[in-house]
Design a protein around this motif. Structure first.
Motif, PDB file in Angstrom:
ATOM      1  N   GLY A  18       9.136  -9.153 -13.328  1.00  0.00           N
ATOM      2  CA  GLY A  18       8.273  -7.953 -13.007  1.00  0.00           C
ATOM      3  C   GLY A  18       7.025  -7.993 -11.930  1.00  0.00           C
ATOM      4  N   HIS A  19       7.022  -9.277 -11.302  1.00  0.00           N
ATOM      5  CA  HIS A  19       5.882  -9.409 -10.425  1.00  0.00           C
ATOM      6  C   HIS A  19       5.879  -8.782  -9.166  1.00  0.00           C
ATOM      7  CE1 HIS A  19       4.866 -12.324 -13.454  1.00  0.00           C
ATOM      8  NE2 HIS A  19       5.594 -13.432 -12.812  1.00  0.00           N
ATOM      9  N   GLU A  20       7.209  -8.307  -8.866  1.00  0.00           N
ATOM     10  CA  GLU A  20       7.511  -7.446  -7.594  1.00  0.00           C
ATOM     11  C   GLU A  20       6.542  -6.271  -7.677  1.00  0.00           C
ATOM     12  OE1 GLU A  20      10.694  -5.996 -10.241  1.00  0.00           O
ATOM     13  OE2 GLU A  20       9.671  -7.972  -9.698  1.00  0.00           O
ATOM     14  N   LYS A  21       6.131  -5.597  -8.773  1.00  0.00           N
ATOM     15  CA  LYS A  21       5.295  -4.302  -8.920  1.00  0.00           C
ATOM     16  C   LYS A  21       3.923  -4.464  -8.352  1.00  0.00           C
ATOM     17  CE  LYS A  21       5.989  -4.345 -13.202  1.00  0.00           C
ATOM     18  NZ  LYS A  21       6.105  -3.776 -14.612  1.00  0.00           N
ATOM     19  N   GLN A  26      -4.114  -5.988  -3.907  1.00  0.00           N
ATOM     20  CA  GLN A  26      -5.133  -6.926  -3.405  1.00  0.00           C
ATOM     21  C   GLN A  26      -6.352  -6.769  -4.529  1.00  0.00           C
ATOM     22  OE1 GLN A  26      -6.263  -5.232   0.507  1.00  0.00           O
ATOM     23  NE2 GLN A  26      -4.520  -6.444   1.373  1.00  0.00           N
ATOM     24  N   LEU A  27      -7.151  -8.081  -4.580  1.00  0.00           N
ATOM     25  CA  LEU A  27      -8.213  -8.139  -5.478  1.00  0.00           C
ATOM     26  C   LEU A  27      -9.601  -8.137  -4.783  1.00  0.00           C
ATOM     27  CD1 LEU A  27      -6.894 -11.080  -7.953  1.00  0.00           C
ATOM     28  CD2 LEU A  27      -6.569  -8.360  -7.907  1.00  0.00           C
ATOM     29  N   TYR A  28     -10.188  -7.329  -5.173  1.00  0.00           N
ATOM     30  CA  TYR A  28     -11.727  -7.312  -4.689  1.00  0.00           C
ATOM     31  C   TYR A  28     -12.906  -7.379  -5.562  1.00  0.00           C
ATOM     32  CZ  TYR A  28      -9.755  -4.862  -0.293  1.00  0.00           C
ATOM     33  OH  TYR A  28      -9.216  -4.954   0.742  1.00  0.00           O
ATOM     34  N   ARG A  29     -13.903  -8.085  -5.138  1.00  0.00           N
ATOM     35  CA  ARG A  29     -14.918  -8.099  -5.862  1.00  0.00           C
ATOM     36  C   ARG A  29     -16.102  -7.256  -5.396  1.00  0.00           C
ATOM     37  NH1 ARG A  29     -15.731 -13.238  -5.276  1.00  0.00           N
ATOM     38  NH2 ARG A  29     -15.062 -13.813  -7.453  1.00  0.00           N
ATOM     39  N   VAL A  30     -16.355  -6.513  -6.439  1.00  0.00           N
ATOM     40  CA  VAL A  30     -17.387  -5.207  -6.287  1.00  0.00           C
ATOM     41  C   VAL A  30     -18.625  -5.362  -6.753  1.00  0.00           C
ATOM     42  CG1 VAL A  30     -17.424  -2.849  -6.296  1.00  0.00           C
ATOM     43  CG2 VAL A  30     -15.143  -3.727  -6.028  1.00  0.00           C
ATOM     44  N   ARG A  65      -8.404  -4.522  -8.982  1.00  0.00           N
ATOM     45  CA  ARG A  65      -7.167  -4.593  -8.332  1.00  0.00           C
ATOM     46  C   ARG A  65      -6.906  -3.176  -7.756  1.00  0.00           C
ATOM     47  NH1 ARG A  65      -2.564  -2.442 -10.257  1.00  0.00           N
ATOM     48  NH2 ARG A  65      -3.039  -2.523 -12.457  1.00  0.00           N
ATOM     49  N   LEU A  66      -6.503  -3.318  -6.643  1.00  0.00           N
ATOM     50  CA  LEU A  66      -6.248  -2.013  -5.770  1.00  0.00           C
ATOM     51  C   LEU A  66      -4.862  -2.029  -5.023  1.00  0.00           C
ATOM     52  CD1 LEU A  66      -9.461  -1.448  -3.507  1.00  0.00           C
ATOM     53  CD2 LEU A  66      -9.021  -0.460  -5.834  1.00  0.00           C
ATOM     54  N   SER A  67      -3.997  -1.119  -5.531  1.00  0.00           N
ATOM     55  CA  SER A  67      -2.868  -0.990  -4.758  1.00  0.00           C
ATOM     56  C   SER A  67      -2.911  -0.516  -3.574  1.00  0.00           C
ATOM     57  CB  SER A  67      -1.816  -0.172  -5.769  1.00  0.00           C
ATOM     58  OG  SER A  67      -2.411   1.178  -5.280  1.00  0.00           O
ATOM     59  N   PRO A  68      -1.850  -0.689  -2.684  1.00  0.00           N
ATOM     60  CA  PRO A  68      -1.798  -0.196  -1.273  1.00  0.00           C
ATOM     61  C   PRO A  68      -2.090   1.085  -1.223  1.00  0.00           C
ATOM     62  CG  PRO A  68      -0.038  -1.703  -1.526  1.00  0.00           C
ATOM     63  CD  PRO A  68      -0.593  -1.419  -2.925  1.00  0.00           C
ATOM     64  N   GLU A  69      -1.607   1.893  -1.958  1.00  0.00           N
ATOM     65  CA  GLU A  69      -1.700   3.281  -1.888  1.00  0.00           C
ATOM     66  C   GLU A  69      -3.118   3.807  -2.306  1.00  0.00           C
ATOM     67  OE1 GLU A  69       2.455   1.950  -2.739  1.00  0.00           O
ATOM     68  OE2 GLU A  69       0.650   1.849  -4.134  1.00  0.00           O
ATOM     69  N   GLU A  70      -3.819   3.047  -3.190  1.00  0.00           N
ATOM     70  CA  GLU A  70      -5.178   3.540  -3.561  1.00  0.00           C
ATOM     71  C   GLU A  70      -6.259   2.918  -2.898  1.00  0.00           C
ATOM     72  OE1 GLU A  70      -5.306   2.969  -7.700  1.00  0.00           O
ATOM     73  OE2 GLU A  70      -5.292   0.793  -7.660  1.00  0.00           O
ATOM     74  N   LYS A  71      -6.047   1.762  -2.146  1.00  0.00           N
ATOM     75  CA  LYS A  71      -6.795   0.994  -1.432  1.00  0.00           C
ATOM     76  C   LYS A  71      -7.809   1.994  -0.564  1.00  0.00           C
ATOM     77  CE  LYS A  71      -7.266  -2.610   2.200  1.00  0.00           C
ATOM     78  NZ  LYS A  71      -6.562  -3.501   2.868  1.00  0.00           N
ATOM     79  N   ALA A  72      -7.602   2.462   0.323  1.00  0.00           N
ATOM     80  CA  ALA A  72      -8.223   3.366   1.284  1.00  0.00           C
ATOM     81  C   ALA A  72      -9.174   4.480   0.530  1.00  0.00           C
ATOM     82  CB  ALA A  72      -7.517   4.224   2.354  1.00  0.00           C
ATOM     83  N   GLN A  73      -8.823   5.126  -0.747  1.00  0.00           N
ATOM     84  CA  GLN A  73      -9.447   5.781  -1.286  1.00  0.00           C
ATOM     85  C   GLN A  73     -10.646   5.111  -1.972  1.00  0.00           C
ATOM     86  OE1 GLN A  73      -7.467   7.574  -4.671  1.00  0.00           O
ATOM     87  NE2 GLN A  73      -9.189   8.043  -5.706  1.00  0.00           N
ATOM     88  N   TRP A  74     -10.501   4.174  -2.509  1.00  0.00           N
ATOM     89  CA  TRP A  74     -11.587   3.377  -3.446  1.00  0.00           C
ATOM     90  C   TRP A  74     -12.519   2.732  -2.578  1.00  0.00           C
ATOM     91  CZ3 TRP A  74     -12.855   4.735  -8.073  1.00  0.00           C
ATOM     92  CH2 TRP A  74     -11.875   5.276  -8.856  1.00  0.00           C
ATOM     93  N   LEU A  92      -1.561  -9.923  -5.240  1.00  0.00           N
ATOM     94  CA  LEU A  92      -1.375 -10.556  -6.405  1.00  0.00           C
ATOM     95  C   LEU A  92      -0.026 -10.983  -6.933  1.00  0.00           C
ATOM     96  CD1 LEU A  92      -2.844 -10.534  -9.329  1.00  0.00           C
ATOM     97  CD2 LEU A  92      -2.322  -8.245  -9.717  1.00  0.00           C
ATOM     98  N   ALA A  93       0.942 -10.603  -6.299  1.00  0.00           N
ATOM     99  CA  ALA A  93       2.264 -10.805  -6.848  1.00  0.00           C
ATOM    100  C   ALA A  93       2.592 -12.350  -6.524  1.00  0.00           C
ATOM    101  CB  ALA A  93       3.545 -10.185  -5.925  1.00  0.00           C
ATOM    102  N   ASP A  94       1.960 -12.824  -5.304  1.00  0.00           N
ATOM    103  CA  ASP A  94       2.186 -14.234  -5.108  1.00  0.00           C
ATOM    104  C   ASP A  94       1.425 -15.109  -6.323  1.00  0.00           C
ATOM    105  OD1 ASP A  94       3.611 -13.879  -2.891  1.00  0.00           O
ATOM    106  OD2 ASP A  94       1.851 -13.930  -1.293  1.00  0.00           O
ATOM    107  N   ILE A  95       0.255 -14.725  -6.576  1.00  0.00           N
ATOM    108  CA  ILE A  95      -0.506 -15.448  -7.534  1.00  0.00           C
ATOM    109  C   ILE A  95       0.244 -15.383  -8.694  1.00  0.00           C
ATOM    110  CG2 ILE A  95      -2.596 -15.500  -8.862  1.00  0.00           C
ATOM    111  CD1 ILE A  95      -4.048 -13.812  -6.646  1.00  0.00           C
TER     112      ILE A  95
END
Length: 422
Positions: A18-21, A26-30, A65-74, A92-95
């Motif tokens: 299930g890692h493909e989900k 991407q991971l961000y330090r905020v 963790r930010l998905s491609p769809e929510e990245k710009a918004q956040w 994250l999937a690669d990790i």
């Protein structure tokens, strides 16, 4: 050629897991004010917290963790609130695939060695239960396995009682430890199992076994744990479906399900939130098992620790406000003793442990086991956030031995403190 085939098989297995989900996540330090970081938890997956005392900015930091769809918004919201952020991982999937490959290799090595329990890999729920039964059969005068009940999906939850007097000497203090309330925090169960091992098999300080009774729950959330292995490595909650909206958003955050200011935090009321508190306090059978274990010897329980990952912290009550229990100073001093013992064995690159009030070190939380156990009368109660190094809670098997060894030193110091004050 053989190495290539192994790599292909491992990578294929990881995709099936299930890692493909998480492709492109991407991971961000905020970094931001405590209240601003706290507000994110109801909407985003916060993977870790770094106390302000440990950051160069002097502000609380979180890995999100930010998905491609929510990245710009956040990212836009972070900018509007002057919250600084840095990308720390592209995919994250690669990790997750790398982690799974290392675990499969470690399990293959352990299988060849013939050991029944090793400290350099991770085990499944049934393997943990089988080992507990094996210990009870080998050390019947010391270990009793309690078949405490079934999880929501019907898995047997077992825990051990360790006692030289079969819990019949009511003058002895009791220490209660639980692990794996949060499904993805895999390293917590090996720590609990190692504590059992040090008290039963490789006894290095007989006074800790002779004069203290122990209750240890090594795998409190088996449904979530198994799901995190087979389907979704990032899964944190239980797998129950007893609440409205469960078809879309199953599961409850077990560490928001205890009856201490439960239902007072709007951010925990959304079933789709990662910190969903459940339809009622103690709604989860897994959390009711912890409750029963705690209450079974409440009058002589001196220390309670819930193992979590990650962050190198000993957190004590209260979490729902920044005030301290009446024994706040004692909580702090005992926590310092345990943290110091761990730090003395820690790797050079490890963060030193932070000890403090949960609300002050991080932010307000409700429904936690740490606060509930303190409220019902246990004098020393902690959330212990274990090390993650640069791997967050995706701790490679190669680090397990280090973590279990150093954490045992802290637990042993806490037990010695209990004996000196009982």
């Amino acid at each position: 050629m053989t190495r290539l085939v192994i790599c292909v098989l491992l990578c294929a297995s990881a995709v099936l897991g299930g890692h493909e989900k998480y492709e492109g996540h991407q991971l961000y330090r905020v970094s931001g004010a405590n209240a601003d970081i706290a507000a994110l938890e109801a909407h985003l997956d916060l993977l870790s917290m770094t106390p302000a005392a440990r950051t160069t900015s002097g502000k609380l930091e979180a890995v999100v963790r930010l998905s491609p769809e929510e990245k710009a918004q956040w990212l836009s919201l972070f900018d509007s609130k002057s919250m600084t952020y840095t990308k720390i991982a592209d995919n994250l999937a690669d990790i997750l695939r790398e982690e799974e490959a290392s675990i499969q290799m470690s399990r293959a090595t352990v299988k060849r060695s013939g050991k029944s329990m090793s400290w350099d890999t991770y085990y499944r729920h049934d393997e943990i239960n089988d080992y507990l039964d094996e210990l009870a059969a080998t050390y019947p005068e010391l270990v009793t396995v309690i078949n405490a009940g079934l999880s929501y999906e019907g898995r047997q939850i077992k825990y051990v009682r360790i006692s030289t007097t079969r819990f019949e000497n009511l003058r002895k203090p009791v220490i209660v430890i639980d692990a794996m309330v949060h499904a993805r925090e895999w390293v917590t169960t090996p720590v609990a199992m190692y504590i059992i091992n040090q008290l039963v098999v490789d006894i290095v300080d007989r006074s800790l076994t002779e004069y203290i009774d122990w209750i240890i729950i090594p795998l409190a959330n088996p449904d979530g744990y198994e799901y995190s292995i087979d389907e979704d490595r990032m899964w944190r909650k239980t797998r129950s479906k007893n609440h409205e909206g469960a078809d879309e958003c199953p599961g409850v955050d077990g560490n928001r399900n205890f009856d201490h200011y439960w239902g007072t935090s709007p951010s925990s009321a959304d079933p789709c939130s990662i910190i969903y508190e459940g339809p009622s306090a103690f709604s989860e059978p897994e959390i009711r098992i912890i409750r029963s274990a705690v209450l079974s010897n409440l009058e002589r329980t001196a220390l309670y620790i819930s193992l979590h990952s990650y962050g190198n912290m000993f957190l004590y009550a209260w979490g729902n406000n920044a005030t301290l229990p009446a024994n706040g100073l004692i909580l702090h001093l005992a926590g310092i003793r345990m943290a110091t013992a761990i730090d003395e064995l820690a790797l050079d690159k490890a963060d030193r442990y932070v000890v403090g009030n949960a609300a002050q070190v991080l932010y307000f939380t409700t429904g936690t086991s740490r606060d509930w156990t303190r409220a019902v009368g246990i004098p020393l109660t902690y959330t212990l956030e274990l090390p993650g190094y640069e791997y967050n809670f995706l701790v490679p098997p190669s680090y397990v031995k280090q973590i279990v060894t150093e954490t045992w030193a802290g637990i042993a110091e806490g037990a010695k403190y209990v004996l000196s004050t009982w």
